[in-house]
Design a protein around this motif. Structure first.
Motif, PDB file in Angstrom:
ATOM      1  N   LEU A 209       1.157  -0.793  -0.211  1.00  0.00           N
ATOM      2  CA  LEU A 209       0.493   0.243  -0.090  1.00  0.00           C
ATOM      3  C   LEU A 209       1.338   1.440  -0.241  1.00  0.00           C
ATOM      4  O   LEU A 209       1.869   1.757   0.566  1.00  0.00           O
ATOM      5  N   LEU A 210       0.475   1.923  -0.714  1.00  0.00           N
ATOM      6  CA  LEU A 210       1.207   3.794  -1.022  1.00  0.00           C
ATOM      7  C   LEU A 210       0.595   4.434  -0.687  1.00  0.00           C
ATOM      8  O   LEU A 210      -0.903   4.340  -0.729  1.00  0.00           O
ATOM      9  N   ILE A 211       0.584   5.178   0.306  1.00  0.00           N
ATOM     10  CA  ILE A 211      -0.041   5.970   1.278  1.00  0.00           C
ATOM     11  C   ILE A 211       0.233   7.547   1.671  1.00  0.00           C
ATOM     12  O   ILE A 211       1.592   7.451   1.717  1.00  0.00           O
ATOM     13  N   LEU A 246       1.616   8.137  11.027  1.00  0.00           N
ATOM     14  CA  LEU A 246       1.445   7.926   9.973  1.00  0.00           C
ATOM     15  C   LEU A 246       1.927   6.483  10.509  1.00  0.00           C
ATOM     16  O   LEU A 246       0.454   5.193  10.512  1.00  0.00           O
ATOM     17  N   SER A 247       3.239   6.064  10.842  1.00  0.00           N
ATOM     18  CA  SER A 247       4.005   4.758  10.917  1.00  0.00           C
ATOM     19  C   SER A 247       2.875   3.726  11.813  1.00  0.00           C
ATOM     20  O   SER A 247       2.395   3.176  12.016  1.00  0.00           O
ATOM     21  N   GLY A 254      -1.967  -3.550  10.988  1.00  0.00           N
ATOM     22  CA  GLY A 254      -1.499  -4.663  11.123  1.00  0.00           C
ATOM     23  C   GLY A 254      -0.363  -4.678   9.439  1.00  0.00           C
ATOM     24  O   GLY A 254      -0.491  -5.186   9.065  1.00  0.00           O
ATOM     25  N   PHE A 255       0.433  -3.626   9.221  1.00  0.00           N
ATOM     26  CA  PHE A 255       2.000  -2.978   7.923  1.00  0.00           C
ATOM     27  C   PHE A 255       1.809  -2.542   8.789  1.00  0.00           C
ATOM     28  O   PHE A 255       2.541  -2.711  10.146  1.00  0.00           O
ATOM     29  N   GLN A 256       3.179  -3.287   8.204  1.00  0.00           N
ATOM     30  CA  GLN A 256       4.543  -3.233   8.310  1.00  0.00           C
ATOM     31  C   GLN A 256       5.154  -1.716   7.540  1.00  0.00           C
ATOM     32  O   GLN A 256       4.302  -1.568   6.565  1.00  0.00           O
ATOM     33  N   LEU A 314       3.840   0.433   2.639  1.00  0.00           N
ATOM     34  CA  LEU A 314       3.289  -0.606   3.376  1.00  0.00           C
ATOM     35  C   LEU A 314       2.915  -2.191   3.290  1.00  0.00           C
ATOM     36  O   LEU A 314       2.966  -1.731   1.998  1.00  0.00           O
ATOM     37  N   SER A 315       3.918  -2.810   3.930  1.00  0.00           N
ATOM     38  CA  SER A 315       2.813  -4.135   3.436  1.00  0.00           C
ATOM     39  C   SER A 315       2.619  -4.830   5.284  1.00  0.00           C
ATOM     40  O   SER A 315       2.412  -4.451   5.797  1.00  0.00           O
TER      41      SER A 315
END
Ligand SMILES: [Zn+2]
Length: 318
Positions: A209-211, A246-247, A254-256, A314-315
């Protein structure tokens, strides 16, 4: 210009009352740990239209900043043409393209080229679908997720699978999307944690995901403490992030975090004109402020995380 210049004092009865009566548990972390960081006028649509007496508070637990809910529009506001009217934008897909197409340059700086052949791609909050158009012909299936119905017919005509909300795409695409992108969307939504969790539900095990979202550490916030915050804070943005908050939100969803950086989308002239005129002056180049000055300025701001926009990759956390 601000209703109260000078530092915010949180011990005052007025601010204690505001937090107690106007802020609920944080949607991201559940804490009730707010303190006021801004109290004054904010933008309501395009420049020049102000809403007075607006409060922005910071969550002491997860670090997010939030506009008091009474100034925020409901989600239905985005489903028709009200949002674009508030910004005084024209309401056709063709009117949306020139600015949107230009902004994709920054996305590809971060994403790189050559990685999307035959991949399933979702653009969440895609508006008229500029990003999807830029990867069409290379990507495989493409999902156009956009609450505003004014774009739907055109998106369908271009062959995209159109949904109003991420939750509606789940029946067909849960666990199937290789890349999702959400440009300048998370700051609008009712619940950023839920927003990210729903996107995570669409992603394949190796999905990314790119945010992107405005950076609340934009250097103009400090260079122009009276004039820039009433422009930066706005009724349509409920949430204000820096890279750390945001991190934190992404990890809770549930993202890294694979990459967190800021990207500056304006030249040096933009900042100099803000300093001189104390208002936005559009995309104007000052005499003798050449592209090499823009490169230096952008590189400097990005190096200290004070550029105008956060780009985070993010993944799905295993
Ligand atoms: Zn919080």
């Amino acid at each position: 210009m601000r209703g109260n210049s000078g530092p915010i004092r949180n011990g005052t009865a007025k601010n204690i009352l505001k937090i107690a009566t106007e802020f609920n548990a944080c949607e991201i972390c559940g804490a009730n740990d707010w303190h006021v960081i801004y109290d004054g006028p904010i933008r309501d649509g395009s420049y020049g239209s102000l809403r007075t007496g607006a409060t922005v508070a910071r969550c002491g637990t997860c670090g997010v900043d939030r506009l008091v809910e009474k100034h925020c529009p409901d989600e239905e506001f985005y489903e028709g043409d009200a949002y674009r009217r508030r910004l005084r934008q024209r309401l056709t897909t063709s009117a949306y393209f020139p600015t949107a197409d230009k902004s994709q340059e920054f996305v590809f700086q971060v994403l790189g080229y050559g990685t999307l052949r035959n991949k399933v791609v979702a653009d969440v909050g895609c508006a008229g679908g500029s990003f999807l158009d830029h990867v069409a012909g290379v990507a495989g299936q493409m999902l156009a997720i956009e609450p505003s119905s004014i774009y739907h017919e055109s998106l369908r005509q271009r062959g995209y699978s159109v949904y109003s909300y991420t939750s509606e795409a789940g029946a067909e695409f849960a666990g199937a999307v290789d890349l999702a992108i959400a440009q300048q969307v998370i700051e609008h939504v009712r619940n950023p944690l839920q927003f990210l969790q729903e996107i995570r539900g669409l992603l394949s095990p190796g999905g990314k995901l790119l945010i992107t979202t405005p950076n609340r550490r934009d250097i103009l916030m400090d260079l122009l403490p009276d004039d820039f915050p009433p422009f930066f804070y706005r009724t349509v943005h409920r949430w204000y992030f820096d890279t750390a908050s945001l991190s934190e939100c992404a990890e809770r969803a549930g993202f890294q975090v694979d990459g967190a950086r800021t990207v500056h989308r304006y030249g040096m002239s933009n900042a100099l004109l803000w300093m001189r005129e104390r208002r936005p002056c559009g995309d104007v180049r000052l005499e003798d402020i050449e592209p090499q000055a823009d490169r230096m300025w952008r590189g400097y701001l990005e190096g200290i995380d004070r550029a105008d926009c956060i780009f985070m990759t993010l993944s799905v956390r295993k």
